[in-house]
Design a protein around this motif. Structure first.
Motif, mmCIF file in Angstrom:
data_model
loop_
_atom_site.group_PDB
_atom_site.id
_atom_site.type_symbol
_atom_site.label_atom_id
_atom_site.label_comp_id
_atom_site.label_asym_id
_atom_site.label_seq_id
_atom_site.Cartn_x
_atom_site.Cartn_y
_atom_site.Cartn_z
ATOM 1 N N ASN A 143 56.779 91.236 30.113
ATOM 2 C CA ASN A 143 56.024 91.723 28.719
ATOM 3 C C ASN A 143 56.823 91.813 27.359
ATOM 4 O O ASN A 143 56.167 91.652 26.390
ATOM 5 C CB ASN A 143 55.701 93.318 29.199
ATOM 6 N N LYS A 144 58.057 91.902 27.387
ATOM 7 C CA LYS A 144 58.739 91.779 26.078
ATOM 8 C C LYS A 144 58.563 90.570 25.377
ATOM 9 O O LYS A 144 58.588 90.250 24.303
ATOM 10 C CB LYS A 144 60.145 92.190 26.354
ATOM 11 N N LEU A 145 58.678 89.272 26.321
ATOM 12 C CA LEU A 145 58.334 88.051 25.616
ATOM 13 C C LEU A 145 57.122 87.935 25.305
ATOM 14 O O LEU A 145 56.886 87.307 23.989
ATOM 15 C CB LEU A 145 58.666 87.167 26.936
ATOM 16 N N TRP A 146 56.106 88.310 25.922
ATOM 17 C CA TRP A 146 54.693 88.455 25.323
ATOM 18 C C TRP A 146 54.440 89.146 24.005
ATOM 19 O O TRP A 146 53.927 88.606 23.044
ATOM 20 C CB TRP A 146 53.742 88.896 26.522
ATOM 21 N N ASN A 147 55.172 90.471 23.948
ATOM 22 C CA ASN A 147 54.704 91.170 22.791
ATOM 23 C C ASN A 147 55.783 90.435 21.430
ATOM 24 O O ASN A 147 55.144 90.836 20.339
ATOM 25 C CB ASN A 147 55.411 92.690 23.175
ATOM 26 N N ALA A 148 56.544 90.025 21.691
ATOM 27 C CA ALA A 148 57.491 89.431 20.928
ATOM 28 C C ALA A 148 56.787 88.055 20.387
ATOM 29 O O ALA A 148 56.656 87.821 19.068
ATOM 30 C CB ALA A 148 58.893 89.005 20.981
ATOM 31 N N GLY A 149 56.205 87.421 21.256
ATOM 32 C CA GLY A 149 55.597 86.146 21.039
ATOM 33 C C GLY A 149 54.366 86.577 20.268
ATOM 34 O O GLY A 149 54.128 85.861 19.157
ATOM 35 N N ARG A 150 53.602 87.593 20.599
ATOM 36 C CA ARG A 150 52.195 87.896 19.937
ATOM 37 C C ARG A 150 52.531 88.384 18.350
ATOM 38 O O ARG A 150 51.874 87.828 17.513
ATOM 39 C CB ARG A 150 51.828 89.033 20.703
ATOM 40 N N PHE A 151 53.726 88.931 18.245
ATOM 41 C CA PHE A 151 53.920 89.627 17.043
ATOM 42 C C PHE A 151 54.308 88.402 16.074
ATOM 43 O O PHE A 151 53.770 88.055 14.791
ATOM 44 C CB PHE A 151 55.094 90.564 16.896
ATOM 45 N N ALA A 152 55.254 87.459 16.980
ATOM 46 C CA ALA A 152 55.768 86.416 15.792
ATOM 47 C C ALA A 152 54.525 85.318 15.467
ATOM 48 O O ALA A 152 54.273 85.197 14.311
ATOM 49 C CB ALA A 152 56.747 85.465 16.565
ATOM 50 N N LEU A 205 67.168 88.101 19.542
ATOM 51 C CA LEU A 205 65.832 87.604 18.624
ATOM 52 C C LEU A 205 64.968 88.856 18.663
ATOM 53 O O LEU A 205 64.357 89.110 17.496
ATOM 54 C CB LEU A 205 65.236 86.337 19.428
ATOM 55 N N ALA A 206 64.508 89.574 19.780
ATOM 56 C CA ALA A 206 63.483 90.443 19.603
ATOM 57 C C ALA A 206 64.050 91.878 19.196
ATOM 58 O O ALA A 206 63.585 92.178 18.321
ATOM 59 C CB ALA A 206 62.947 90.621 21.257
ATOM 60 N N ASP A 207 65.300 92.355 19.833
ATOM 61 C CA ASP A 207 65.626 93.473 19.408
ATOM 62 C C ASP A 207 66.235 93.506 17.734
ATOM 63 O O ASP A 207 66.235 94.647 17.214
ATOM 64 C CB ASP A 207 66.776 94.095 20.292
ATOM 65 N N TRP A 208 66.946 92.391 17.455
ATOM 66 C CA TRP A 208 67.463 92.480 16.115
ATOM 67 C C TRP A 208 66.596 91.670 15.243
ATOM 68 O O TRP A 208 66.485 92.314 14.114
ATOM 69 C CB TRP A 208 69.001 92.230 16.119
#
Length: 905
Positions: A596-605, A666-669
């Motif tokens: 889910n984290k990968l998906w959300n970060a990818g979606r935002f990017a 990548l995602a958190d920072w």
């Protein structure tokens, strides 16, 4: 604009369709005509009757990680799938099925029974392979093999005949492991030793003519006797001698004499042999040559007779005396012991824990039994295979299994390869039935007449070969051997093998032996041993315990990627993994959360990158900021770390390092730091640099994570802006290569300092209960020019990530507030006046200090009590001391905070 990713990730909307697309595009298939360097794994073929369990899930996911990684590196990656006919297991399953119909295999006859097994295999044989597809196994399904395929059967026959011609296969009478339930011989490795609480019975054997024999104990009637210890008293019915050590002076006068064998009316000789340990027990050993391998060897040296007193079903034969005939072996054990006791010949009974062999398929206690079987002479095959490990041509991961391999290969025994079954490879041996001929014919093709007498009355050996006799040829028989095929030339020898430690000798060692014997080279260079999947209580998962986890249930609930990440990240080479079968959320929820984290970060990017052509980092080098250079540097190090871990078969480490780069860096920072620039707040040049860097970092993260979590990485990557010449799919995209020019120590130090500042401010806010919406000022006294520059350029990040309203570089004399010192030595000060209610905070701190003072006093009083310290267990006293130290530490910190606030009183 391309359709954006949905707000929520639902693996069921992507996984199966994506897998079908991969397969339809031929991404899994290897090309024997390519010029690329091959990379080959052959699957440990699961039983044709098997269904997927967590052990399969772990083992095959690791294989898939290696295959996907090497495929992305540009290797011609071949993963050969297939199944094993599993002679005993499959025959047992079908026999149980026809038993429900009221029949036995003998009712059907051999031909009809084998046909029935083929029907069963046709209906169920491919189940596990389809289940492997469900978890993402990218095997070359066009090369699927079955150990009873015609080409593999040809290989089996060629090997049997070839070894027989070299004198390495022979038929003879030897003690073998016999399963009374499966009614077949087993190899030594198939008779699994199980620690069992049993008994040791001490039996008295009278000397037939005790005249002139001093020193022996005597029965009430005056006869001298020997005491014999045994864990299997029923076998005494087949005793044909007693052995003593030739140097044992106690029994020197007995050698050559006879003993009366109780219950049988027979007399048996006393012989001398070096095998006997004179220091163990009484120093006299009963000999049952037909039911014990060591006794058999002694009998061969001393000429003692053999007497088989058990049927194949482990009941007592008519060669034993009444009333034991027809008794089950364990019933006979009780009867023999009772008879000895009644005769006054049972000296004593001791509790005794020892290893009792059990059938590896049905768990029946195995019976050593003299039988005529086919054997492979193993020492000539084992010596070069041992040398291959010793000189490094074969490597084991972990290395400790090399010593196990060495021990087994050094002490190897001949391999019993014949099985009294109907399902399997029929032994290619025929016996001429013509009178006065009796020729034995070993042939590659079925003979029609006897080469010796010309007669046509030939009868094939009724036995089949051990299942492992076909699977030890798997690395080259699956390539078409004995034909010299294109696949064989391209893909043998292979590279890696992933398997379980318990089949190191069953399969791994034998494959090395056969590869060297028939191909002149080892079949693989690296063997990775995965651990066992256990439940949260440490028990091996099994149907009988009901503690298993169905991987397909996990896939349905959490997705295949969550399953894959969980098993790979939780199990190092050769180490067991524990999963809570009672709480799947606990076991697999973190893997789902990662997806889910990968998906959300990818979606935002993807939303911030838009549909424009991808900007190369090399085009915006001049506009890169420290945070951009930091993430590119961290990505470069992550690529190197993951690649190095995979090269060294540290699969768990590779998965964890890829996770850390994506999630923690990548995602958190980076994503949080770069948001204002992606919005255009810092100008177009800064935005373009941020977009190029984000695209590059996300692309790198997806690539290094793809082998572990292939579905979600492929789905996100397909949406990522890419160069026009990029591969059509992530599964065949290039593995990222570390770029040393992107390594930037200065940028890493700068962002690490910024991270420390943000973390420290967040901690201070939490400690003093500052409301999340409240902005605070920050004072940074005595700061270096380097740190000042970092913080000056990061005002927006400090405002967004830790709610800092303003930064001042100078002292904070006269102010009341909270302070922290970073590891670098940088001091931070957050004024609290007007931010929190100082009076309330001071009162709270005083109250907390008073409470801790009371706890300290109670603990100090207990520890000052000499009686308590002297009498209480050491761990209890230590616990009280640790409590006191903790109280003092807490009080000191609270006192410091209170002192910092007292100035504003």
């Amino acid at each position: 604009m391309a359709e954006p990713l949905p707000p929520q990730y639902n693996p069921h909307e992507h996984e199966d369709a994506l897998y079908r697309w991969w397969e339809e595009q031929g991404f899994f298939q290897a090309d024997a005509s390519s010029g690329r360097d091959p990379y080959v794994i052959v699957i440990p073929p699961p039983n044709v009757t098997a269904v997927l369990h967590m052990g399969h899930g772990l083992n095959n996911t690791i294989q898939d990680v290696l295959i996907r990684w090497r495929r992305m590196q540009g290797r011609e990656a071949l993963w050969v799938p297939g199944t094993d006919h599993a002679g005993i297991a499959t025959q047992n399953v079908v026999e149980r099925l026809i038993a429900k119909e009221g029949h036995t295999r003998y009712d059907l006859g051999r031909e009809a029974f084998v046909e029935r097994v083929w029907e069963f295999v046709g209906e169920t044989g491919g189940v596990i392979l389809n289940q492997l597809r469900a978890i993402g196994a990218s095997a070359d399904w066009s090369r699927t093999r079955f150990t009873l395929d015609e080409s593999l059967s040809t290989a089996v026959r060629e090997v049997f005949v070839s070894l027989h011609e070299k004198g390495l296969i022979y038929r003879g009478y030897r003690i073998i492991n016999w399963c009374p339930r499966c009614l077949t011989a087993l190899s030594d490795e198939e008779a699994e030793p199980t620690e069992t609480q049993g008994r040791m019975w001490h039996l008295r054997y009278p000397v037939a003519d005790g005249a002139g024999i001093p020193g022996l104990p005597r029965l009430p009637d005056g006869r001298p006797y020997l005491t014999i210890a045994t864990t299997r008293p029923e076998t005494m019915l087949g005793d044909t001698g007693v052995a003593v050590h030739p140097g044992d002076e106690r029994y020197a006068a007995l050698v050559g004499r006879e003993l009366d064998l109780p219950l049988t009316g027979r007399r048996i000789p006393v012989v001398a042999d070096d095998y006997v340990d004179p220091e163990f027990g009484s120093g006299a050993v009963k000999l049952t040559p037909a039911h014990d391998p060591n006794d058999f060897d002694v009998a061969q040296r001393t000429g003692v007779a053999t007497l088989n007193v058990m049927t194949p079903e482990a009941t007592i034969t008519d060669d034993a005396p009444e009333p034991f005939r027809g008794m089950d072996r364990f019933e006979a054990r009780r009867a023999v012991v009772q008879a000895f006791e009644e005769l006054g010949l049972l000296e004593k009974v001791e509790e005794h824990t020892h290893a009792v062999p059990h059938c590896y398929r049905c768990d029946t206690v195995v019976e050593p039994r003299l039988s005529e079987q086919w054997f492979v002479q193993m020492k000539p095959l084992a010596e070069p295979a041992l040398q291959a490990w010793q000189d490094g041509r074969v490597r084991f991961h972990p290395e400790r299994f090399g010593k196990t391999y060495e021990r087994w290969m050094t002490n190897i025994r001949d391999w019993c390869i014949s099985r009294q079954l109907w399902w399997g490879h029929r032994i290619p041996v025929w016996y001429c039935q013509a009178e006065r001929c009796g020729e034995t014919i070993v042939a590659r093709q079925d003979p029609t007449s006897c080469p010796k007498c010309g007669g046509a009355a030939l009868e094939q050996d009724p036995d089949v070969l051990d299942t492992w006799f076909s699977s030890w040829l798997w690395p080259f028989s699956t390539m078409g051997w004995p034909e010299e095929t294109d696949d064989l030339r391209k893909f043998y020898p292979g590279d890696s093998l992933v398997t379980a430690p318990e089949i190191l000798f069953f399969w791994v060692a034998r494959m090395i032996m056969s590869g060297l014997e028939f191909r002149g080279d080892v079949p693989f260079t690296d063997v990775y041993f995965n651990g066992t999947v256990r439940d949260h209580l440490g028990r091996k998962m099994s149907k009988s315990l009901g503690n298993g986890i169905d991987p397909l249930v996990v896939k349905e609930r959490f997705g295949a990627d969550a399953l894959r990440y969980t098993v790979v990240s939780g199990s190092g080479a050769g180490t067991d993994q524990m999963l809570n079968y009672e709480n799947l959320e606990e076991a697999f929820g973190p893997g789902r959360n990662f997806a889910n984290k990968l998906w959300n970060a990818g979606r935002f990017a993807l939303m911030t990158l838009g549909d424009d052509a991808r900007i190369s980092v090399d085009e915006v080098t001049a506009d890169l900021e420290p945070m951009d250079r930091w993430i590119l540097s961290r990505m470069t190090r992550a690529i190197r770390d993951v690649t190095d871990a995979l090269e060294k078969f540290r699969i768990q480490e590779a998965a964890t390092r890829g996770y850390e780069f994506f999630w923690s860096e990548l995602a958190d920072w980076y994503l949080e730091l770069v948001k204002p620039r992606l919005r255009g707040d810092m100008g177009d040049a800064s935005k373009r640099a941020a977009q190029a860097t984000l695209a590059q970092a996300l692309d790198g993260a997806l690539r290094i994570l793809h082998p572990v979590v292939p579905f979600i990485t492929e789905t996100v990557w397909q949406k990522l802006p890419k160069p026009a010449d990029e591969a059509p799919a992530l599964i065949v995209a290039a593995w990222p290569v570390a770029r040393p020019e992107w390594e930037d120590d200065a940028a890493e130090r700068a962002i690490e300092e910024l991270q420390s500042v943000i973390g420290a401010v967040r901690n201070l806010r939490s400690e003093y209960g500052i409301a999340p919406a409240t902005r605070v000022p920050l004072r940074v006294p005595g700061v270096s020019d380097e740190v000042r520059g970092i913080l000056e350029s990061s005002r927006r990040a400090l405002r967004d990530l830790c709610r800092v309203e303003e930064i001042e570089f100078g002292g904070a004399e006269g102010e009341v507030g909270a302070s922290a010192v970073l590891r670098s030595g940088t001091e931070l000060f957050v004024p609290l006046a007007g931010v929190i209610d100082l009076d309330r905070e001071r009162a709270r701190l005083r109250e907390e200090i008073t409470r801790i003072d009371g706890q300290m006093a109670g603990t100090e009083k207990k520890l000052s009590n000499e009686s308590f310290v002297a009498r209480a267990p050491e761990n209890v006293v230590n616990y009280e001391r640790e409590k006191l130290a903790s109280f003092r530490d807490q009080r000191g910190k609270l006192a410091e905070k209170l002192a910092a606030l007292e100035g504003a009183a």
